[in-house]
Design an enzyme around this catalytic site. Structure first.
Site, short mmCIF file in Angstrom:
data_model
loop_
_atom_site.label_atom_id
_atom_site.label_comp_id
_atom_site.label_asym_id
_atom_site.label_seq_id
_atom_site.Cartn_x
_atom_site.Cartn_y
_atom_site.Cartn_z
N LYS A 10 15.71 56.19 80.01
CA LYS A 10 14.42 56.56 80.61
C LYS A 10 13.51 55.33 80.77
CE LYS A 10 14.49 61.35 78.95
NZ LYS A 10 13.70 62.41 78.24
N TYR A 34 15.02 68.24 86.50
CA TYR A 34 14.34 68.97 85.42
C TYR A 34 13.86 70.35 85.87
CZ TYR A 34 14.36 64.97 82.19
OH TYR A 34 14.73 63.97 81.33
N ASN A 84 11.22 59.70 74.67
CA ASN A 84 12.38 59.76 73.77
C ASN A 84 13.61 59.01 74.30
OD1 ASN A 84 13.09 61.57 75.72
ND2 ASN A 84 13.21 63.35 74.38
N HIS A 124 18.19 60.44 78.29
CA HIS A 124 18.61 61.78 78.69
C HIS A 124 20.12 61.88 78.59
CE1 HIS A 124 19.23 65.48 80.92
NE2 HIS A 124 20.24 64.85 81.48
N GLU A 176 24.37 67.48 87.11
CA GLU A 176 23.57 66.26 87.08
C GLU A 176 24.33 65.07 87.64
OE1 GLU A 176 22.39 66.21 82.95
OE2 GLU A 176 21.05 67.93 83.21
P1 IDP Z 1 16.64 66.96 75.98
O1 IDP Z 1 16.17 65.72 76.72
O2 IDP Z 1 16.95 66.66 74.54
O3 IDP Z 1 17.76 67.66 76.68
P2 IDP Z 1 14.94 69.13 76.89
O4 IDP Z 1 14.48 70.28 76.05
O5 IDP Z 1 15.95 69.39 77.95
O6 IDP Z 1 15.40 67.97 75.91
O7 IDP Z 1 13.62 68.52 77.56
C1 IDP Z 1 13.73 67.58 78.59
C2 IDP Z 1 12.71 66.50 78.36
O8 IDP Z 1 11.39 67.05 78.48
C3 IDP Z 1 12.73 65.90 76.95
O9 IDP Z 1 13.71 64.88 76.79
C4 IDP Z 1 11.33 65.34 76.84
O10 IDP Z 1 11.21 64.12 77.56
C5 IDP Z 1 10.52 66.40 77.56
N1 IDP Z 1 10.03 67.41 76.62
C6 IDP Z 1 10.70 68.46 76.10
N2 IDP Z 1 9.92 69.17 75.26
C7 IDP Z 1 8.73 68.55 75.25
C8 IDP Z 1 7.48 68.81 74.57
O11 IDP Z 1 7.34 69.76 73.79
N3 IDP Z 1 6.47 67.93 74.82
C9 IDP Z 1 6.59 66.88 75.66
N4 IDP Z 1 7.72 66.61 76.32
C10 IDP Z 1 8.79 67.43 76.12
MG MG Z 2 17.85 68.75 78.43
#
Ligand code: IDP
Ligand code: MG
Length: 139
Positions: A9, A49, A112, A115, A126
């Site tokens: 990212k 997304y 974080n 992805h 994807e």
């Molecule tokens: P993942 O990346 O571990 O698959 P997902 O639940 O698919 O997690 O969420 C996609 C992305 O959305 C996350 O990597 C993060 O960047 C963002 N995200 C998910 N939940 C939150 C939240 O509660 N607050 C802010 N950003 C979030």
């Molecule tokens: Mg995800």
């Protein structure tokens, strides 16, 4: 042999972490079969997304993911979909143990660093969203 979609990212690209993150997947024994350094369009970010549309963080997520270059990739290996998720650690770095990518390189859920596809079906979807078949190296 499975394939998965991984994406470094914009926060991690900016911080110069591409090499360190890729080296973990190389050391594990996985193989990169496609890679693209790119700025993703709003349209592509929204497709990628789409499941998160309507969530409180959705707008920030799209803005962030299009704010600078990412490194999008396809990687291949045995059980790579699940294993890559284990190597990444949970979505929220606060819950990610040291030794995982998010545990070692991130502190915030919205920054974080990586992805990775969460299922074989999403990996397929994807991969095809970001790469044409001819961009995946088969040698
Ligand atoms: P993942 O990346 O571990 O698959 P997902 O639940 O698919 O997690 O969420 C996609 C992305 O959305 C996350 O990597 C993060 O960047 C963002 N995200 C998910 N939940 C939150 C939240 O509660 N607050 C802010 N950003 C979030
Ligand atoms: Mg995800």
């Amino acid at each position: 042999m499975q394939q998965t979609f991984l994406m470094i990212k914009p926060d991690a690209v900016r911080r110069g972490l591409i090499g360190q993150i890729l080296s973990r997947f190389e050391s594990k024994g996985f193989r990169m079969v496609a890679g693209k350094f790119m700025v993703i369009s709003e349209e592509l970010a929204k497709k990628h997304y789409h499941e998160h549309e309507g969530m409180p963080y959705y707008h920030d997520l799209i803005t962030f993911m299009t704010s600078g270059p990412v490194f999008a990739m396809v990687w291949e290996g045995e059980n790579i979909v699940n294993l890559a998720r284990l190597m990444m650690g949970p979505t929220d770095p606060e819950r990610a143990t040291p030794g995982t990518i998010r545990g070692d390189f991130a502190t915030l859920v919205n920054r974080n660093v990586i992805h990775g596809s969460d299922s074989i079906e999403n990996a397929e979807r994807e991969i095809h969203l970001f790469f044409s078949d001819s961009e995946r190296i088969n040698k």
